[in-house]
Design a protein around this motif. Structure first.
Motif, PDB file in Angstrom:
ATOM      1  N   LYS A  10       9.114  -5.731  -4.489  1.00  0.00           N
ATOM      2  CA  LYS A  10       7.652  -5.656  -4.970  1.00  0.00           C
ATOM      3  C   LYS A  10       7.546  -6.838  -5.966  1.00  0.00           C
ATOM      4  N   TYR A  11       8.662  -6.819  -6.910  1.00  0.00           N
ATOM      5  CA  TYR A  11       8.559  -8.035  -7.871  1.00  0.00           C
ATOM      6  C   TYR A  11       8.528  -9.488  -7.348  1.00  0.00           C
ATOM      7  N   PHE A  12       9.156  -9.958  -6.064  1.00  0.00           N
ATOM      8  CA  PHE A  12       9.218 -11.026  -5.653  1.00  0.00           C
ATOM      9  C   PHE A  12       8.090 -11.527  -4.937  1.00  0.00           C
ATOM     10  N   ASP A  53      15.687   2.414  -3.870  1.00  0.00           N
ATOM     11  CA  ASP A  53      14.797   2.275  -5.037  1.00  0.00           C
ATOM     12  C   ASP A  53      14.947   0.789  -5.836  1.00  0.00           C
ATOM     13  N   ILE A  54      16.344   0.591  -5.898  1.00  0.00           N
ATOM     14  CA  ILE A  54      16.402  -1.055  -6.421  1.00  0.00           C
ATOM     15  C   ILE A  54      15.934  -2.190  -5.672  1.00  0.00           C
ATOM     16  N   ASN A  55      16.047  -1.903  -4.163  1.00  0.00           N
ATOM     17  CA  ASN A  55      15.449  -2.775  -3.322  1.00  0.00           C
ATOM     18  C   ASN A  55      13.864  -2.969  -3.177  1.00  0.00           C
ATOM     19  N   GLU A 115       0.836  -1.183   0.017  1.00  0.00           N
ATOM     20  CA  GLU A 115       0.076   0.145   0.191  1.00  0.00           C
ATOM     21  C   GLU A 115       0.747   1.202   0.051  1.00  0.00           C
ATOM     22  N   LYS A 116       1.834   1.133   0.775  1.00  0.00           N
ATOM     23  CA  LYS A 116       2.757   2.349   0.732  1.00  0.00           C
ATOM     24  C   LYS A 116       3.722   2.615  -0.364  1.00  0.00           C
ATOM     25  N   HIS A 117       3.796   1.473  -1.007  1.00  0.00           N
ATOM     26  CA  HIS A 117       4.638   1.482  -2.277  1.00  0.00           C
ATOM     27  C   HIS A 117       3.927   1.276  -3.786  1.00  0.00           C
ATOM     28  N   TYR A 118       2.742   1.794  -3.761  1.00  0.00           N
ATOM     29  CA  TYR A 118       2.009   1.758  -5.029  1.00  0.00           C
ATOM     30  C   TYR A 118       2.497   2.106  -6.033  1.00  0.00           C
ATOM     31  N   HIS A 119       3.332   3.107  -6.014  1.00  0.00           N
ATOM     32  CA  HIS A 119       4.059   3.695  -7.286  1.00  0.00           C
ATOM     33  C   HIS A 119       5.322   3.112  -7.760  1.00  0.00           C
ATOM     34  N   VAL A 120       5.922   1.967  -6.984  1.00  0.00           N
ATOM     35  CA  VAL A 120       7.184   1.352  -7.467  1.00  0.00           C
ATOM     36  C   VAL A 120       6.761   0.315  -8.492  1.00  0.00           C
ATOM     37  N   LYS A 121       7.877   0.525  -9.498  1.00  0.00           N
ATOM     38  CA  LYS A 121       7.638  -0.544 -10.501  1.00  0.00           C
ATOM     39  C   LYS A 121       8.293  -1.879 -10.215  1.00  0.00           C
ATOM     40  N   PRO A 122       7.982  -2.960 -10.367  1.00  0.00           N
ATOM     41  CA  PRO A 122       8.551  -4.295  -9.933  1.00  0.00           C
ATOM     42  C   PRO A 122       9.408  -4.689 -11.144  1.00  0.00           C
ATOM     43  N   SER A 123      10.655  -5.178 -10.622  1.00  0.00           N
ATOM     44  CA  SER A 123      11.475  -5.657 -11.486  1.00  0.00           C
ATOM     45  C   SER A 123      12.564  -6.449 -10.312  1.00  0.00           C
ATOM     46  N   PRO A 124      12.994  -7.616 -11.202  1.00  0.00           N
ATOM     47  CA  PRO A 124      14.506  -8.358 -10.478  1.00  0.00           C
ATOM     48  C   PRO A 124      15.593  -7.558 -11.033  1.00  0.00           C
ATOM     49  N   ILE A 125      15.467  -6.763 -11.945  1.00  0.00           N
ATOM     50  CA  ILE A 125      16.946  -5.967 -12.377  1.00  0.00           C
ATOM     51  C   ILE A 125      16.364  -4.497 -12.872  1.00  0.00           C
ATOM     52  N   ALA A 126      16.076  -3.876 -11.526  1.00  0.00           N
ATOM     53  CA  ALA A 126      15.623  -2.421 -11.814  1.00  0.00           C
ATOM     54  C   ALA A 126      16.792  -1.530 -12.353  1.00  0.00           C
ATOM     55  N   GLN A 127      17.992  -1.912 -12.073  1.00  0.00           N
ATOM     56  CA  GLN A 127      19.194  -0.879 -12.258  1.00  0.00           C
ATOM     57  C   GLN A 127      19.294  -1.034 -13.860  1.00  0.00           C
TER      58      GLN A 127
END
Length: 264
Positions: free
Chosen positions: A170-172, A163-165, A141-153
């Motif tokens: 969110k991805y996993f 941000d990468i974490n 709920e607090k991180h709704y804006h975060v885009k999920p990715s295992p390789i965000a960098q």
């Protein structure tokens, strides 16, 4: 030398297996340890943990390192149920005696620690976790804006470690739940587990890492309100689970030995 049995099948239907590490001197006083690997429920394997298995066997534990079903093919609560099925298999197997329930302890790394907490609540196994994630519903709920990715960098060009974490967290989470539905996420929260039988728990976490420390503190507070015994060791830095696990293996083993000795 440690004797190792590889790929002992504990679930015939799914062909899930465990590796077993036997201490040099196995007798009726031998303690049993289950080590749960991490990997965000979508990767990871027992095969990468031979050195851990040998170290634990050398510390006097008959050590089991099981695999479990991985996402996205298998979503929540499949891995949790696999872990529970493994324990039931172990208790009914030739590797344990009828009264060995009291001789079993656990260590879990990352989401393996989350699985270990789930089992500790059901079976009362003394447990150590390394960076176990424990909160998902409110975090999402607090991180709704975060885009999920295992390789965000690489995928998004992110450079800030936090941000990468967040992107990976969110991805996993979404990969294992298969949904952002709040009700499902709440069921994944560790505080939602049946913790009635929880006995002794040591949680080890870095001060600033993938697993948010405030969520761990909230979980410790939740356990305290339930009058459950828990300890939290916060180490400096930002390493996660296996990044520091081997350095804190002695502390983990000492904790488990103390609990075993106290329970005699």
């Amino acid at each position: 030398m440690t004797i190792i049995k590889n790929n002992i099948i504990y679930d015939q239907q799914k062909q899930l297996a465990t590796d077993i590490y036997f201490p040099n001197n196995t007798d009726s006083n031998t303690k049993i340890l289950i080590f749960w690997h991490g990997g965000g429920w979508f990767r990871g394997s027992k095969d990468a943990l031979k050195s851990i298995g040998v170290s634990l066997a050398n510390a006097g534990f008959m050590t089991f390192i099981p695999d479990y079903s991985l996402a996205p093919k298998n979503i929540f609560p499949v891995a949790h149920k696999d872990a529970e099925n493994f324990v039931n298999w172990l208790l009914a197997s030739d590797y344990t005696d009828p009264d060995d329930h009291k001789n079993i302890v656990q260590i879990g790394a990352s989401v393996g620690g989350t699985l270990a907490i789930y089992l500790a609540g059901k079976f009362a196994f003394p447990t150590v976790t390394w960076s176990a994630p424990v909160e998902f519903s409110s975090w999402m709920e607090k991180h709704y804006h975060v885009k999920p990715s295992p390789i965000a960098q690489e995928e998004f060009g992110l450079t800030d470690r936090h941000d990468i974490n967040d992107s990976f967290y969110k991805y996993f989470t979404l990969t294992y739940t298969g949904t952002a539905d709040h009700e499902v996420l709440t069921k994944l929260d560790a505080r939602s587990y049946d913790l009635d039988q929880l006995s002794s728990l040591l949680m080890i976490n870095s001060a600033d890492e993938l697993t948010p420390l405030n969520s761990v503190l909230d979980f410790i507070d939740h356990l305290a309100k339930m009058d459950k015994e828990s300890q939290l060791m916060v180490i400096k830095g930002h390493r996660h689970a296996m990044d520091y696990g081997k350095e804190y293996l002695d502390e983990s083993i000492d904790f488990l030995h103390q609990i075993i000795k106290r329970q005699k």
